[in-house]
Design a protein around this motif. Structure first.
Motif, PDB file in Angstrom:
ATOM      1  N   SER A  35       0.852  -1.185   0.000  1.00  0.00           N
ATOM      2  CA  SER A  35       0.000   0.000   0.000  1.00  0.00           C
ATOM      3  C   SER A  35       0.887   1.233   0.000  1.00  0.00           C
ATOM      4  N   ALA A  36       0.430   2.269  -0.712  1.00  0.00           N
ATOM      5  CA  ALA A  36       1.148   3.550  -0.771  1.00  0.00           C
ATOM      6  C   ALA A  36       0.107   4.643  -0.922  1.00  0.00           C
ATOM      7  N   GLY A  37      -0.224   5.308   0.179  1.00  0.00           N
ATOM      8  CA  GLY A  37      -1.260   6.323   0.144  1.00  0.00           C
ATOM      9  C   GLY A  37      -2.606   5.707  -0.180  1.00  0.00           C
ATOM     10  N   LYS A  38      -3.237   6.176  -1.253  1.00  0.00           N
ATOM     11  CA  LYS A  38      -4.537   5.663  -1.671  1.00  0.00           C
ATOM     12  C   LYS A  38      -4.423   4.507  -2.653  1.00  0.00           C
ATOM     13  N   ALA A  39      -3.220   4.046  -2.899  1.00  0.00           N
ATOM     14  CA  ALA A  39      -3.000   2.956  -3.846  1.00  0.00           C
ATOM     15  C   ALA A  39      -2.781   1.643  -3.094  1.00  0.00           C
ATOM     16  N   GLN A  40      -3.427   0.604  -3.567  1.00  0.00           N
ATOM     17  CA  GLN A  40      -3.263  -0.737  -3.032  1.00  0.00           C
ATOM     18  C   GLN A  40      -2.663  -1.611  -4.127  1.00  0.00           C
ATOM     19  N   GLY A  41      -1.624  -2.385  -3.765  1.00  0.00           N
ATOM     20  CA  GLY A  41      -0.927  -3.156  -4.776  1.00  0.00           C
ATOM     21  C   GLY A  41      -0.681  -4.590  -4.375  1.00  0.00           C
ATOM     22  N   LEU A  42      -0.322  -5.357  -5.365  1.00  0.00           N
ATOM     23  CA  LEU A  42       0.032  -6.763  -5.181  1.00  0.00           C
ATOM     24  C   LEU A  42       1.231  -7.051  -6.062  1.00  0.00           C
ATOM     25  N   ILE A  43       2.228  -7.721  -5.520  1.00  0.00           N
ATOM     26  CA  ILE A  43       3.394  -8.112  -6.297  1.00  0.00           C
ATOM     27  C   ILE A  43       3.651  -9.590  -6.045  1.00  0.00           C
ATOM     28  N   GLY A  44       3.988 -10.300  -7.092  1.00  0.00           N
ATOM     29  CA  GLY A  44       4.199 -11.729  -6.949  1.00  0.00           C
ATOM     30  C   GLY A  44       5.263 -12.235  -7.899  1.00  0.00           C
ATOM     31  N   ILE A  70      10.420 -18.288 -15.123  1.00  0.00           N
ATOM     32  CA  ILE A  70      10.262 -17.256 -14.105  1.00  0.00           C
ATOM     33  C   ILE A  70       9.183 -16.288 -14.557  1.00  0.00           C
ATOM     34  N   SER A  71       8.388 -15.826 -13.612  1.00  0.00           N
ATOM     35  CA  SER A  71       7.300 -14.898 -13.916  1.00  0.00           C
ATOM     36  C   SER A  71       7.196 -13.895 -12.770  1.00  0.00           C
ATOM     37  N   VAL A  72       7.082 -12.621 -13.115  1.00  0.00           N
ATOM     38  CA  VAL A  72       6.930 -11.543 -12.128  1.00  0.00           C
ATOM     39  C   VAL A  72       5.676 -10.760 -12.471  1.00  0.00           C
ATOM     40  N   PHE A  73       4.826 -10.519 -11.482  1.00  0.00           N
ATOM     41  CA  PHE A  73       3.535  -9.873 -11.703  1.00  0.00           C
ATOM     42  C   PHE A  73       3.312  -8.783 -10.665  1.00  0.00           C
ATOM     43  N   SER A  74       2.716  -7.672 -11.094  1.00  0.00           N
ATOM     44  CA  SER A  74       2.368  -6.601 -10.159  1.00  0.00           C
ATOM     45  C   SER A  74       1.070  -5.941 -10.604  1.00  0.00           C
ATOM     46  N   LYS A  75       0.214  -5.648  -9.634  1.00  0.00           N
ATOM     47  CA  LYS A  75      -1.074  -5.004  -9.919  1.00  0.00           C
ATOM     48  C   LYS A  75      -1.303  -3.900  -8.902  1.00  0.00           C
ATOM     49  N   TRP A  76      -1.758  -2.727  -9.370  1.00  0.00           N
ATOM     50  CA  TRP A  76      -2.025  -1.591  -8.500  1.00  0.00           C
ATOM     51  C   TRP A  76      -3.406  -1.023  -8.797  1.00  0.00           C
ATOM     52  N   GLU A  77      -4.095  -0.633  -7.715  1.00  0.00           N
ATOM     53  CA  GLU A  77      -5.423  -0.040  -7.840  1.00  0.00           C
ATOM     54  C   GLU A  77      -5.486   1.219  -6.976  1.00  0.00           C
ATOM     55  N   LEU A  78      -5.975   2.293  -7.555  1.00  0.00           N
ATOM     56  CA  LEU A  78      -6.036   3.586  -6.876  1.00  0.00           C
ATOM     57  C   LEU A  78      -7.471   3.897  -6.463  1.00  0.00           C
ATOM     58  N   GLN A  79      -7.648   4.266  -5.186  1.00  0.00           N
ATOM     59  CA  GLN A  79      -8.955   4.668  -4.689  1.00  0.00           C
ATOM     60  C   GLN A  79      -9.172   6.146  -5.034  1.00  0.00           C
ATOM     61  N   ARG A  80     -10.182   6.433  -5.847  1.00  0.00           N
ATOM     62  CA  ARG A  80     -10.419   7.797  -6.324  1.00  0.00           C
ATOM     63  C   ARG A  80     -11.666   8.386  -5.662  1.00  0.00           C
ATOM     64  N   LYS A  81     -11.721   9.705  -5.596  1.00  0.00           N
ATOM     65  CA  LYS A  81     -12.892  10.371  -5.023  1.00  0.00           C
ATOM     66  C   LYS A  81     -14.148  10.087  -5.828  1.00  0.00           C
ATOM     67  N   SER A  82     -13.990   9.936  -7.130  1.00  0.00           N
ATOM     68  CA  SER A  82     -15.146   9.693  -8.004  1.00  0.00           C
ATOM     69  C   SER A  82     -15.684   8.280  -7.880  1.00  0.00           C
ATOM     70  N   LYS A  83     -14.975   7.414  -7.170  1.00  0.00           N
ATOM     71  CA  LYS A  83     -15.335   6.004  -7.023  1.00  0.00           C
ATOM     72  C   LYS A  83     -15.200   5.226  -8.333  1.00  0.00           C
ATOM     73  N   LEU A  84     -14.686   5.875  -9.382  1.00  0.00           N
ATOM     74  CA  LEU A  84     -14.489   5.191 -10.654  1.00  0.00           C
ATOM     75  C   LEU A  84     -13.188   4.392 -10.600  1.00  0.00           C
TER      76      LEU A  84
END
Length: 522
Positions: A35-44, A70-84
């Motif tokens: 997690s970083a501020g309003k961003a939630q992430g996953l790394i694998g 070998i495989s490296v994966f990362s996903k990030w999602e940002l929480q926005r005021k608009s809820k979009l």
């Protein structure tokens, strides 16, 4: 962390020879949430290694592909005021795998001395979605990019290819009374290049294949009543290589109560096929490839009926569903193995193909301790090539298949026992003239057993056996001792003129296998 050890003998011999003759697969999975501020992430990350050569059927060919991955994966999602939504993900994948004669080494790659199929591939993927608002309406932008590089050698045949695929789609959804309308505009661009005739022009010069597909779709999910819903949709795409193609769909859903649901759906679909990226049998083995005409997109019409039911009781539930399906194919791209044992001949079917059948699934859960799932599918898959041709079964399509799973847990000792399996019916196989091998495979079952036990709050250990019945297909490769057909003209030792052919195999060439693994949460 997963370690799989294997021995070709009986289970008792397997454990006795654990240290002497076992083979090992190493699989490592690591993942973490960030997690970083309003961003939630996953790394694998996933790493896999299997580099032990084994030949259980003594044909001098590796039974299992040797792999480094070998495989490296990362996903990030940002929480926005608009809820979009605002999501971005990326993945890198690299693999080096090979199979072939036991004495093969990289120095023989692409030669006609020792047979091996070696594939070195790397792939970069990125995708995401972004919601935005325009004209007081919410829209969703979905996008992706994929780059794939492959350096492969199938015996002495080299296959060098790169592919770029970019996709973007804007989607709009609106609820209007009893109507739920979705519409969108997709665009896809693909650039494909290889060292085969697929990307050569009429003068023999290299010409990468570039395809732009754009179109639109709209669908309306209409609640006719609280029990009956219908969905009407239409998709249209323009392909600069094949022109415009429309694909309609229509379906109904009837739910008289919360236990029973009936569905009826139909539609039209199409698919543009690239033989070299989808069918590696076109490159492997000793057969040459012949494409008779410019291949047209495959088209299909399908009809499906499904009934699903759930029956809860005091300490569990039971459920199931049954489906009847029918699909009619035109322009189906077929691979002809029978006309010439030296060739694989590709062309659009001058006629039609049909896939029809019945599937049944059931599940039972008692007190969250005993879980049982089973399902089977009966299929009649055939084609007719020409107006007066007889019905012909399609290769490697079993008329019957089933899967099943039985799980029982012991909460007091935190132990779970799982028994899973699959059964396959007879498949038609590619045989050659005067072949001593049967034209149809036998029925066979692949059965697995696993025990899982939790230790404390963060550790779980598991282990078991795969292929309990020790099923191994017979004679999967024709003339494995002469993979480059250097001695086929010997009338004494080869009176029927057989040639090397690895296309017959229909099941894994692996005996009973033991495995052990550990899962840890930190």
């Amino acid at each position: 962390i997963n370690v799989i050890t294997t021995d070709p003998g009986t289970s008792s011999k397997f454990f006795a020879d654990f240290n002497a003759t076992s083979r090992k697969e190493w699989n490592l999975d690591l993942s973490s949430r960030l997690s970083a501020g309003k961003a939630q992430g996953l790394i694998g990350m996933n790493a896999f290694l299997y580099n032990t050569r084994h030949d259980i059927n003594e044909d001098n060919f590796t039974d299992v592909t040797q792999q480094k991955r070998i495989s490296v994966f990362s996903k990030w999602e940002l929480q926005r005021k608009s809820k979009l939504p605002f999501l971005f993900a990326a993945r890198y994948f690299a693999e080096n795998r090979w199979g072939g004669e036991l004495q093969w080494s990289p120095q023989w790659r692409g030669s006609d001395s020792i047979y091996g199929e070696s594939i070195i591939t790397s792939r970069v993927e990125a995708f995401g979605r972004y919601g935005f608002r325009a004209a007081k309406q919410d829209f969703l932008l979905e996008y992706s990019y994929n780059f794939h590089d492959q350096d492969a050698a199938y015996g002495y045949k080299l296959y060098l290819a790169t592919q770029h695929t970019a996709f973007a789609q804007v989607r709009w959804n609106k609820k209007l009374g009893s109507h739920d309308i979705t519409a969108g505009v997709p665009v896809r661009y693909t650039q494909y290049d290889d060292n085969t005739p697929a990307t050569m022009n009429s003068s023999g010069k290299n010409q990468p294949d570039k395809v732009l597909i754009a179109g639109g779709f709209v669908q309306d999910e209409w609640e006719l009543s609280d029990k009956l819903t219908t969905l009407i949709g239409l998709r249209y795409e323009y392909n600069d290589a094949h022109g415009g193609i429309a694909a309609p769909r229509l379906s109904f859903k009837y739910a008289p109560d919360n236990r029973h649901t009936f569905r009826l759906s139909s539609g039209n679909g199409f698919r543009v096929v690239n033989l070299f990226t989808e069918d590696h049998l076109a490159l492997s083995g000793a057969r040459d490839l012949l494409v008779l005409n410019t291949l047209k997109p495959e088209r299909s019409w399908n009809l499906n009926f499904n009934y699903a039911a759930q029956f809860p009781f005091s300490n569990g539930f039971a459920g199931g569903d049954i489906s009847l399906f029918y699909t009619h194919f035109t322009n189906r791209i077929i691979a002809d193995y029978d006309s010439d044992p030296q060739l694989i001949i590709y062309d659009n079917l001058d006629g039609y193909a049909v896939s029809r059948g019945l599937s049944l699934n059931a599940d039972l859960n008692i007190a969250h301790r005993l879980k049982f799932l089973t399902g089977f599918t009966w299929m009649d898959v055939f084609q007719k090539n020409g107006k007066l041709a007889e019905k012909e079964r399609i290769l490697f399509a079993p008329d019957f298949s089933s899967s099943y799973s039985l799980s029982y847990s012991f909460p007091s000792i935190r132990l779970i026992i799982d028994l899973t399996g699959k059964t396959y019916g007879a498949m038609k196989l590619p045989v050659v003239p005067n072949d001593y091998r049967p034209e149809y495979s036998p029925w066979f079952t692949l059965l697995n057993l696993q025990l899982s036990k939790k230790i404390g709050q963060y550790i779980e250990v598991y282990g078991g056996l795969k292929n309990l019945l020790n099923f191994i297909p017979e004679d999967p490769i024709l003339r494995p001792f002469d993979p480059f057909d250097k001695n086929v003209d010997d009338p004494v030792n080869n009176p029927h003129g057989y040639t090397f052919d690895p296309t017959y195999n229909y099941a894994p060439v692996q005996g009973i296998k033991g495995f052990f693994g550990i899962r840890m949460k930190i």
